[in-house]
Design a protein around this motif. Structure first.
Motif, PDB file in Angstrom:
ATOM      1  N   MET A  40      23.635-133.045 -62.661  1.00 62.79           N
ATOM      2  CA  MET A  40      23.692-132.019 -63.647  1.00 62.79           C
ATOM      3  C   MET A  40      25.082-132.062 -64.029  1.00 62.79           C
ATOM      4  O   MET A  40      25.917-132.659 -62.548  1.00 62.79           O
ATOM      5  N   MET A  41      25.600-131.832 -64.689  1.00 57.28           N
ATOM      6  CA  MET A  41      27.435-131.587 -64.639  1.00 57.28           C
ATOM      7  C   MET A  41      28.081-130.626 -64.588  1.00 57.28           C
ATOM      8  O   MET A  41      28.669-130.625 -63.922  1.00 57.28           O
ATOM      9  N   GLY A  42      27.081-129.269 -64.789  1.00 59.12           N
ATOM     10  CA  GLY A  42      27.538-128.293 -63.662  1.00 59.12           C
ATOM     11  C   GLY A  42      28.623-127.551 -63.602  1.00 59.12           C
ATOM     12  O   GLY A  42      29.053-127.335 -65.178  1.00 59.12           O
ATOM     13  N   SER A  43      29.845-127.648 -62.649  1.00 57.29           N
ATOM     14  CA  SER A  43      30.482-126.941 -62.929  1.00 57.29           C
ATOM     15  C   SER A  43      31.699-127.663 -63.091  1.00 57.29           C
ATOM     16  O   SER A  43      33.109-127.936 -63.120  1.00 57.29           O
ATOM     17  N   GLY A  44      31.676-129.233 -62.377  1.00 57.38           N
ATOM     18  CA  GLY A  44      32.487-130.522 -63.201  1.00 57.38           C
ATOM     19  C   GLY A  44      33.332-130.634 -61.527  1.00 57.38           C
ATOM     20  O   GLY A  44      34.435-130.984 -62.366  1.00 57.38           O
ATOM     21  N   GLY A  45      33.189-130.347 -60.242  1.00 59.34           N
ATOM     22  CA  GLY A  45      33.197-130.198 -59.325  1.00 59.34           C
ATOM     23  C   GLY A  45      32.590-131.456 -59.068  1.00 59.34           C
ATOM     24  O   GLY A  45      31.072-131.771 -58.132  1.00 59.34           O
ATOM     25  N   PHE A  46      33.494-133.063 -58.618  1.00 56.59           N
ATOM     26  CA  PHE A  46      32.900-134.420 -58.928  1.00 56.59           C
ATOM     27  C   PHE A  46      33.150-134.860 -56.891  1.00 56.59           C
ATOM     28  O   PHE A  46      34.443-134.651 -56.505  1.00 56.59           O
ATOM     29  N   ILE A  47      32.176-134.343 -56.173  1.00 55.02           N
ATOM     30  CA  ILE A  47      32.385-135.132 -54.999  1.00 55.02           C
ATOM     31  C   ILE A  47      31.574-136.218 -54.189  1.00 55.02           C
ATOM     32  O   ILE A  47      30.346-136.852 -54.670  1.00 55.02           O
ATOM     33  N   VAL A  48      32.776-137.432 -54.405  1.00 54.36           N
ATOM     34  CA  VAL A  48      32.612-139.544 -53.873  1.00 54.36           C
ATOM     35  C   VAL A  48      32.452-138.877 -52.326  1.00 54.36           C
ATOM     36  O   VAL A  48      32.855-138.621 -51.786  1.00 54.36           O
ATOM     37  N   LEU A  49      30.899-140.342 -52.131  1.00 56.48           N
ATOM     38  CA  LEU A  49      31.416-139.976 -50.089  1.00 56.48           C
ATOM     39  C   LEU A  49      30.723-141.295 -50.319  1.00 56.48           C
ATOM     40  O   LEU A  49      30.485-142.713 -50.988  1.00 56.48           O
ATOM     41  N   ASP A  50      31.684-142.145 -49.335  1.00 57.97           N
ATOM     42  CA  ASP A  50      31.355-143.891 -49.458  1.00 57.97           C
ATOM     43  C   ASP A  50      30.229-143.967 -48.504  1.00 57.97           C
ATOM     44  O   ASP A  50      30.292-143.131 -47.376  1.00 57.97           O
ATOM     45  N   GLU A  51      30.741-145.583 -47.739  1.00 59.34           N
ATOM     46  CA  GLU A  51      29.138-145.732 -47.454  1.00 59.34           C
ATOM     47  C   GLU A  51      29.616-145.345 -45.980  1.00 59.34           C
ATOM     48  O   GLU A  51      28.444-145.246 -45.058  1.00 59.34           O
ATOM     49  N   ASP A  52      30.960-144.449 -45.465  1.00 61.84           N
ATOM     50  CA  ASP A  52      30.804-144.084 -43.500  1.00 61.84           C
ATOM     51  C   ASP A  52      29.985-142.681 -43.440  1.00 61.84           C
ATOM     52  O   ASP A  52      29.681-142.268 -42.260  1.00 61.84           O
ATOM     53  N   GLN A  53      30.054-142.349 -44.893  1.00 58.30           N
ATOM     54  CA  GLN A  53      29.608-140.469 -44.734  1.00 58.30           C
ATOM     55  C   GLN A  53      27.724-140.178 -44.906  1.00 58.30           C
ATOM     56  O   GLN A  53      27.170-141.381 -44.893  1.00 58.30           O
ATOM     57  N   CYS A  54      28.190-139.520 -43.544  1.00 59.02           N
ATOM     58  CA  CYS A  54      26.131-138.945 -43.095  1.00 59.02           C
ATOM     59  C   CYS A  54      26.007-137.932 -43.924  1.00 59.02           C
ATOM     60  O   CYS A  54      26.146-136.605 -43.985  1.00 59.02           O
ATOM     61  N   VAL A  55      24.653-138.715 -44.685  1.00 55.63           N
ATOM     62  CA  VAL A  55      23.887-137.596 -45.954  1.00 55.63           C
ATOM     63  C   VAL A  55      23.448-136.364 -44.764  1.00 55.63           C
ATOM     64  O   VAL A  55      23.518-134.887 -45.937  1.00 55.63           O
ATOM     65  N   VAL A  56      22.916-136.920 -44.057  1.00 57.11           N
ATOM     66  CA  VAL A  56      22.021-134.928 -43.296  1.00 57.11           C
ATOM     67  C   VAL A  56      23.420-134.724 -42.745  1.00 57.11           C
ATOM     68  O   VAL A  56      23.461-132.991 -43.127  1.00 57.11           O
ATOM     69  N   ARG A  57      24.644-134.775 -42.707  1.00 53.49           N
ATOM     70  CA  ARG A  57      25.908-134.474 -41.567  1.00 53.49           C
ATOM     71  C   ARG A  57      26.305-133.443 -43.456  1.00 53.49           C
ATOM     72  O   ARG A  57      26.429-132.302 -43.178  1.00 53.49           O
ATOM     73  N   HIS A  58      26.132-134.060 -44.142  1.00 52.88           N
ATOM     74  CA  HIS A  58      26.955-133.457 -45.189  1.00 52.88           C
ATOM     75  C   HIS A  58      26.418-132.521 -46.226  1.00 52.88           C
ATOM     76  O   HIS A  58      26.569-131.387 -46.092  1.00 52.88           O
ATOM     77  N   THR A  59      24.591-132.882 -45.871  1.00 55.58           N
ATOM     78  CA  THR A  59      24.113-131.494 -46.559  1.00 55.58           C
ATOM     79  C   THR A  59      23.731-130.316 -45.765  1.00 55.58           C
ATOM     80  O   THR A  59      23.795-128.654 -45.643  1.00 55.58           O
ATOM     81  N   LEU A  60      24.146-131.037 -44.161  1.00 55.00           N
ATOM     82  CA  LEU A  60      23.953-129.142 -43.456  1.00 55.00           C
ATOM     83  C   LEU A  60      25.077-128.360 -43.595  1.00 55.00           C
ATOM     84  O   LEU A  60      24.977-127.288 -43.532  1.00 55.00           O
ATOM     85  N   THR A  61      26.463-129.457 -43.467  1.00 54.97           N
ATOM     86  CA  THR A  61      27.836-128.268 -44.046  1.00 54.97           C
ATOM     87  C   THR A  61      27.284-127.348 -45.870  1.00 54.97           C
ATOM     88  O   THR A  61      27.257-126.252 -45.666  1.00 54.97           O
ATOM     89  N   MET A  79      16.999-122.995 -43.449  1.00 57.34           N
ATOM     90  CA  MET A  79      17.069-124.713 -43.595  1.00 57.34           C
ATOM     91  C   MET A  79      18.127-124.813 -42.635  1.00 57.34           C
ATOM     92  O   MET A  79      18.811-126.079 -41.989  1.00 57.34           O
ATOM     93  N   GLU A  80      19.606-123.912 -42.606  1.00 58.98           N
ATOM     94  CA  GLU A  80      20.845-124.459 -41.617  1.00 58.98           C
ATOM     95  C   GLU A  80      19.769-124.415 -40.334  1.00 58.98           C
ATOM     96  O   GLU A  80      20.651-126.114 -39.559  1.00 58.98           O
ATOM     97  N   LYS A  81      19.362-123.895 -39.865  1.00 56.51           N
ATOM     98  CA  LYS A  81      18.715-124.596 -38.500  1.00 56.51           C
ATOM     99  C   LYS A  81      18.164-125.613 -38.294  1.00 56.51           C
ATOM    100  O   LYS A  81      18.574-126.222 -36.994  1.00 56.51           O
ATOM    101  N   VAL A  82      17.723-126.080 -39.140  1.00 57.76           N
ATOM    102  CA  VAL A  82      16.602-127.461 -38.598  1.00 57.76           C
ATOM    103  C   VAL A  82      17.735-128.464 -38.993  1.00 57.76           C
ATOM    104  O   VAL A  82      17.634-129.556 -38.280  1.00 57.76           O
ATOM    105  N   PHE A  83      18.313-127.714 -40.284  1.00 60.76           N
ATOM    106  CA  PHE A  83      18.945-129.068 -40.436  1.00 60.76           C
ATOM    107  C   PHE A  83      20.263-129.204 -38.770  1.00 60.76           C
ATOM    108  O   PHE A  83      19.994-130.278 -38.222  1.00 60.76           O
ATOM    109  N   GLN A  84      20.333-128.246 -38.536  1.00 57.27           N
ATOM    110  CA  GLN A  84      21.753-128.557 -37.214  1.00 57.27           C
ATOM    111  C   GLN A  84      20.462-129.512 -35.707  1.00 57.27           C
ATOM    112  O   GLN A  84      20.447-130.187 -35.179  1.00 57.27           O
TER     113      GLN A  84
END
Ligand SMILES: Cc1cc2nc3c(=O)[nH]c(=O)nc-3n(C[C@H](O)[C@H](O)[C@H](O)COP(=O)(O)O)c2cc1C
Ligand code: SF4
Ligand code: SF4
Ligand code: FES
Lengths: 390, 450
Positions: free
Chosen positions: B323-344, B367-372
Motif C-alpha cells: 500500500m501507499m499508506g502514509s508514505g513512510g518508505f523503509i528499506v531493508l538491505d540483505e543484512d537485516q532480519c525480518v523476524v527481528r524487524h517484525t518483532l520491533t 504476538m509480541e511474546k511469540v516473536f520474542q
C-alpha cells in the motif's frame, strides 16, 4: 411522528422479525430469543454508550438492506449496529462469526487467571458460559499471565483486576448512577488498570451496582466473599420500603440465612426493568439488610439463564415425558424390589435368615395372601423367566 | 524531475517568516479563495483528484462534500499532525521548514468548509514544531489573514494548535477528536462518522497536514492542472519520507510516475543502498502496510514495473502487493532480519494499543511474546501457525484500524519470509548471534501467490 413508528424487517439466522426503527441488531435478536441472540460481554442495555468493545457479539451482515442488499465486508458488532429494513444477518449460521468468536474468547482468556474454583462469580459468570460454548479445551498461551494486586475499593467492593475483561460497564455505572465517578481506567492496552482516583474509596449509595454489571468476578461483594457458592443458595424475590431505591431485590438464602442481596436480573443477566425503570438497588439494601426479617419475601426467583446458577431453577425447561410406558407397551415394569414394599423389612414378622436365596419384593408380601403370591410369581416368570423361587 | 508543489520553496532563506513567505507568493490562494463560493472550492478539490495523505487515501473532495451542514451547529476543520507511524516524518519536515504553507491551506480549507475555529492536533513530541506553528499563526493574524473579517471578506477564522501527549492511537481520527476534547484517546465506535458528529458533537473534517497543504496549489493553479500531474487516480505530488538502508534518507516530493526502482537507486532520491549491499525488502508506506521482498517490490506479480503510486503499490492485493499508506518508505538491505524487524513492529503495536477491544488488546501482546520467543532461540514450528492465527483473528474484528495495522505486517512477514522464521526455529543458537539470510533474499525470489 409516523416515521418513528415505522417497522423494519430483519432476518437473523433465517428467522424474520419486525422491529421499530433504531433497534440494534442485538436487541432484535434478543426479541427473537436465546437461540439466535449473540453473546454480549460489554453491552448493557441500561447503560448508555456501552458496547462495541468486547467484540463477542460480532455478526455477519449478508445483506445490508432491501435498498442496498450488498453484504458488509467486515463482521459488525451487533450491539452497536442499527437494523436497516430488509437486513439479513447471520449469527450462529455463519462460520466466519463462529471462528471470530472462538478467537475473541481465546483472547479474553489468555490473561484471565482461570481461578474459578476460588472465585465468587463462578456459576453466574458470563465468561465461564462463553468459554464453555466457544472455548478450546486447552490453551495455546504459554507465557506469564498479567496479574494485579487485589484491592479493596471502599468498604463493600473488592476489585480483582486480574479477572477484569475491560468491558467498561462499571465505569458507565459510576458515570450514570453515582454523583461523582472516582474510578476509571488508567493506563492503556493490556496493562490497563481499573483504579480509584488517587486512592479515593468508592463510597456512594449506588456503587454496589458495579458488582451486578461486572460480567466476571473482577468486582465482587466484600460482605459475601468466600461465604458460599451461588449454586447452593436459594434465590428469593423480596422487597422492603426503601427511601433510596426501589427496594425490590433478590435474596440469596441458605436456610433462613441471607447470604447476599443483588438486584433482580433478566435472562440476559442484566438488572431487570420494573415499572419501566431499571431496578438498580442502593448500598443499604445490598450490604446492610442481611436479615430475613428485613424483607418481605415474595417467592422463589425464576432464573432463566444458560448458566450454572440456573441449576434447580429451570424456568423454561419442561420435564421430559417418562419413556418407560412407551417402551413397555403399557405393561407395568416388574421391579426386583418394590421400594414401597421394602419398608416391610422393618416389620419383624419375617425372619430373613430362613428364606432360601435372596429376598425379593414378594418375600415381604403378606404370607396369608397366598393367592397374591402365586399371581406375582406367575407374572415374574412371564417377564424374566427367573426360576428361583422363595 | 518532479515539479515541486509543496517543497519548492523550503530552502529559501527565512521562508519560516511571514514576510519572506509572502514575498515568495504565499497567501495568494487565500486571496483567491475568499472571492470564490465555498462550494466551488470543494468542487475544485474534487476535480483535482487529491486523495488523503494520512494513510487511507480517501478522496478529499468527496470527504468534504459529506460534511453535514445542519442549521445552528458549528462545523470544524481539524488538521491531523499527530504523525506517529514508524517510518513517517514528512509532516514534520513540512511544518518545520515551511509552516505558513500549512496555515495557508488551513485558512482556505476552513473557509471552504465553513469552519471558524480550526485545530491543528500535533504530536506531543513535536514541541518545537508546535512553537513554530504558533509563531506562524500569530504572524498570519497580525497581517490580517486570520482573526475577524479576513481581508474584508466577512469570514472570521481562528486556528489553535493542540499538543498530543505521546500516544500513537491519537492519530486515529476519532481518538484524536476525543483527545482534543480533553478525554482519553479512545477511538469512537463508528458510525456516526466525524462528518456528522465530530468534535464537540459537531460535523468535523479531519485531514492530514500534507492533504491540507496540497489545497494551496490546487486553488492557485486550479484542480484541473493538479489532476494532470501524476497518473490515474494518483494525482498531484506526494511526500515520501525515506529511511533505512539507503544512502540519502530524507523527505522527497515525487510525482507519482516514477518507478520504485528509480526511487531507491537514482541519485535524485534515495541514492541506492550503502556499502555495496543488496536490497532485501521494503515497507513502502509506513509500518502498518505489508512488507514486500525485493522481487515483488520492483516488479508486480504480473511482471510489470512497480511504480510509486497508489494503484501500482497495491497491485496484487496483500498476496503480492502492499500500500501507499502514509508514505513512510523503509528499506531493508540483505543484512537485516525480518523476524527481528517484525518483532520491533509487534512491540510497537502492543505498546500503542488503546486496549478498548479484546482482539487488539490481547492479540498484540500475544504476538509480541511469540516473536520474542522465536527471536530468542526458543521458537517451535507451531509458533508460526499460531502467529498466523492470532493476526488473522484480529484483522477486521476491531473498533479501529490499529488492529489491522498490527496484523498486516505480521501476516506479510510470514507470507513472504516464512523460511526465515523456520531458520530461526531450526537454528536456535545460531539465530542468537547472526541474522538470517545474508544475500539469500537479495536475489529475486519466486513470486509467492496465495
Ligand atoms: C492508529 C492510527 C494512526 C493514525 N495516525 C495518523 C497520523 O499520525 N496522521 C494522519 O494524518 N493520519 C493518521 N491516521 C489516519 C487518520 O485516521 C485519518 O484517516 C486521516 O487523518 C484522514 O486524513 P486524510 O483524509 O487527509 O488522509 C491514523 C489512523 C490510525 C488507525
Ligand atoms: S471490573 Fe468488571 S465491570 Fe469493570 S471493566 Fe472490568 S470486567 Fe467490566
Ligand atoms: S483496535 Fe486496538 S487501538 Fe483500536 S480501538 Fe481496538 S484496542 Fe483500541
Ligand atoms: S457486546 Fe457488542 S461488542 Fe461487546
Amino acid at each position: 411522528m409516523a416515521e418513528e413508528q415505522q417497522l423494519f424487517k430483519i432476518t437473523i439466522d433465517g428467522i424474520t422479525i419486525e422491529v421499530p426503527q433504531g433497534t440494534t441488531v442485538l436487541n432484535a435478536a434478543r426479541m427473537i430469543g436465546k437461540e439466535v441472540a449473540p453473546p454480549a460481554m460489554c453491552y448493557y442495555s441500561k447503560l448508555e454508550g456501552s458496547g462495541g468493545k468486547c467484540r463477542t457479539c460480532l455478526v455477519e451482515v449478508a445483506a445490508g438492506s432491501t435498498k442496498d442488499p450488498r453484504p458488509m465486508p467486515k463482521l459488525v458488532a451487533s450491539c452497536r449496529t442499527v437494523v436497516m429494513d430488509g437486513m439479513i444477518v447471520k449469527n450462529k449460521t455463519s462460520e466466519r462469526v463462529i471462528d471470530a468468536r472462538n478467537g475473541i474468547v481465546e483472547y479474553l482468556l489468555i490473561n484471565h487467571p482461570l481461578d474459578c474454583p476460588i472465585c465468587d462469580q463462578a456459576g453466574e459468570c458470563h465468561l465461564q458460559d462463553l468459554g464453555y460454548d466457544h472455548g478450546l479445551a486447552g490453551t495455546r498461551y504459554e507465557f506469564k499471565r498479567r496479574t494485579f494486586v487485589r484491592e479493596d475499593i471502599g468498604p463493600y467492593v473488592q476489585l480483582h483486576m486480574t479477572r477484569c475483561i475491560l468491558c467498561y460497564r462499571c465505569v458507565y455505572v459510576a458515570d450514570q448512577l453515582t454523583d461523582h465517578r472516582v474510578h476509571g481506567i488508567l493506563d492503556r492496552g493490556d496493562h490497563s488498570d481499573i483504579s480509584t482516583y488517587v486512592s479515593k474509596a468508592i463510597d456512594n449509595d449506588f456503587s454496589g451496582n458495579m458488582i451486578d454489571v461486572c460480567p466476571v468476578g473482577a468486582l465482587t461483594d466484600r460482605t459475601y466473599r468466600f461465604k458460599n457458592r451461588v449454586w447452593f443458595l436459594k434465590p428469593m424475590d423480596a422487597h422492603r420500603d426503601c427511601d433510596k431505591c426501589c427496594g425490590k431485590v433478590t435474596l440469596w438464602n441458605r436456610g433462613d440465612e441471607v447470604y447476599r442481596v443483588t438486584a433482580r436480573k433478566d435472562p440476559w443477566g442484566e438488572v431487570q426493568e420494573i415499572d419501566g425503570k431499571t431496578a438498580w438497588i442502593c448500598n443499604t439494601c445490598r450490604f446492610e439488610k442481611k436479615k430475613a426479617s428485613d424483607w418481605t419475601i415474595e417467592g422463589p426467583t425464576k432464573i432463566d439463564r444458560h448458566s450454572v446458577i440456573s441449576a434447580n431453577h429451570y424456568a423454561e425447561k419442561v420435564q421430559p415425558p417418562d419413556p418407560l410406558n412407551k417402551v413397555l407397551f403399557g405393561r407395568k415394569p416388574l421391579l426386583l424390589m418394590d421400594i414401597h414394599e421394602v419398608s416391610k423389612v422393618n416389620t419383624p414378622d419375617i425372619d430373613l435368615s430362613k428364606i432360601p436365596g435372596p429376598a425379593t419384593s414378594t418375600t415381604f408380601i403378606d404370607r396369608d395372601e397366598a393367592k397374591d403370591i402365586e399371581q406375582a410369581e406367575a407374572e415374574r416368570l412371564l417377564i424374566n423367566d427367573h426360576k428361583e423361587l422363595p | 524531475m518532479t515539479k515541486k508543489l509543496l517543497l519548492d520553496k523550503v530552502h529559501v532563506e527565512g521562508i519560516r517568516n511571514f514576510d519572506v513567505y509572502r514575498r515568495e507568493g504565499g497567501y495568494q490562494s487565500v486571496e483567491k479563495a475568499l472571492k470564490m463560493q465555498q462550494d466551488d472550492i470543494v468542487e475544485e478539490v474534487k476535480k483535482s483528484g487529491l486523495r488523503g495523505r494520512g494513510g487511507a487515501g480517501f478522496p478529499t473532495g468527496l470527504k468534504w462534500s459529506f460534511l453535514a451542514k445542519p442549521e445552528g451547529l458549528s462545523r470544524y476543520l481539524v488538521c491531523n499532525a499527530d504523525e506517529s507511524e514508524p517510518g513517517t516524518f514528512k509532516d514534520r519536515y513540512l511544518m518545520e521548514l515551511i509552516p505558513h504553507l500549512l496555515i495557508e491551506g488551513m485558512i482556505v480549507s476552513s473557509y471552504a468548509l465553513g469552519s471558524t475555529t480550526s485545530y491543528i492536533y500535533i504530536r506531543g513530541e513535536y514541541d518545537w514544531v508546535s512553537d513554530i506553528l504558533d509563531k506562524a499563526i500569530d504572524e498570519a493574524k497580525q497581517n490580517g489573514f486570520l482573526g475577524k473579517n479576513i481581508l474584508g471578506s466577512g469570514f472570521d477564522c481562528e486556528i489553535y494548535t493542540h499538543r498530543g501527549a505521546g500516544a500513537y492511537i491519537c492519530g486515529e481520527e476519532t481518538a484524536l477528536l476525543e483527545s482534543l476534547e480533553g478525554k482519553r484517546g479512545l477511538p469512537r465506535i463508528k458510525p456516526p462518522f466525524p462528518a456528522v458528529k465530530g468534535v464537540w458533537d459537531c460535523p468535523t473534517v479531519v485531514n492530514n497536514v500534507e492533504t491540507i497543504a496540497a489545497v494551496v496549489p490546487i486553488i492557485n493553479d486550479g484542480g484541473e492542472a493538479y489532476s494532470k500531474i501524476g497518473v490515474g487516480r494518483s494525482t498531484g505530488t506526494k511526500l515520501i519520507s525515506a529511511c533505512g538502508n539507503i544512502n540519502k534518507p530524507g523527505v522527497y516530493e515525487i510525482d507519482m510516475t516514477i518507478s520504485v526502482e528509480e526511487f531507491i537507486y537514482s541519485d535524485e532520491y534515495c541514492g541506492g543502498i550503502p556499502n555495496g549491499k543488496r536490497l532485501k525488502a521494503c515497507i513502502p508506506g509506513g509500518s502498518s502496510v505489508p512488507i514486500l521482498p525485493a522481487n515483488l517490490l520492483l516488479k508486480t506479480a504480473k511482471g510489470e514495473t512497480r511504480m510509486m503510486n497508489y494503484e501500482s503499490l497495491s497491485d496484487g492485493g496483500f498476496a503480492t502487493g502492499s500500500m501507499m499508506g502514509s508514505g513512510g518508505f523503509i528499506v531493508l538491505d540483505e543484512d537485516q532480519c525480518v523476524v527481528r524487524h517484525t518483532l520491533t513492529l509487534a512491540r510497537f503495536y502492543h505498546h500503542e494499543s488503546c486496549g478498548q477491544c479484546s482482539p487488539c488488546r490481547e492479540g498484540t501482546g500475544w504476538m509480541e511474546k511469540v516473536f520474542q520467543k522465536i527471536e530468542n532461540g526458543k521458537g517451535e514450528m507451531k509458533d508460526i501457525d499460531l502467529l498466523w492465527d492470532i493476526q488473522r483473528r484480529i484483522e477486521g474484528n476491531t473498533i479501529c484500524p490499529l488492529g489491522d495495522a498490527a496484523a498486516w505486517p505480521v501476516a506479510a512477514a510470514i507470507r513472504h519470509f516464512r523460511d526465515e522464521f523456520e531458520w530461526h526455529i531450526n537454528n536456535r543458537e545460531e539465530c542468537l548471534i547472526r541474522n538470517y539470510g545474508l544475500a539469500h533474499y537479495a536475489d529475486p525470489l519466486e513470486a509467492v501467490v496465495s
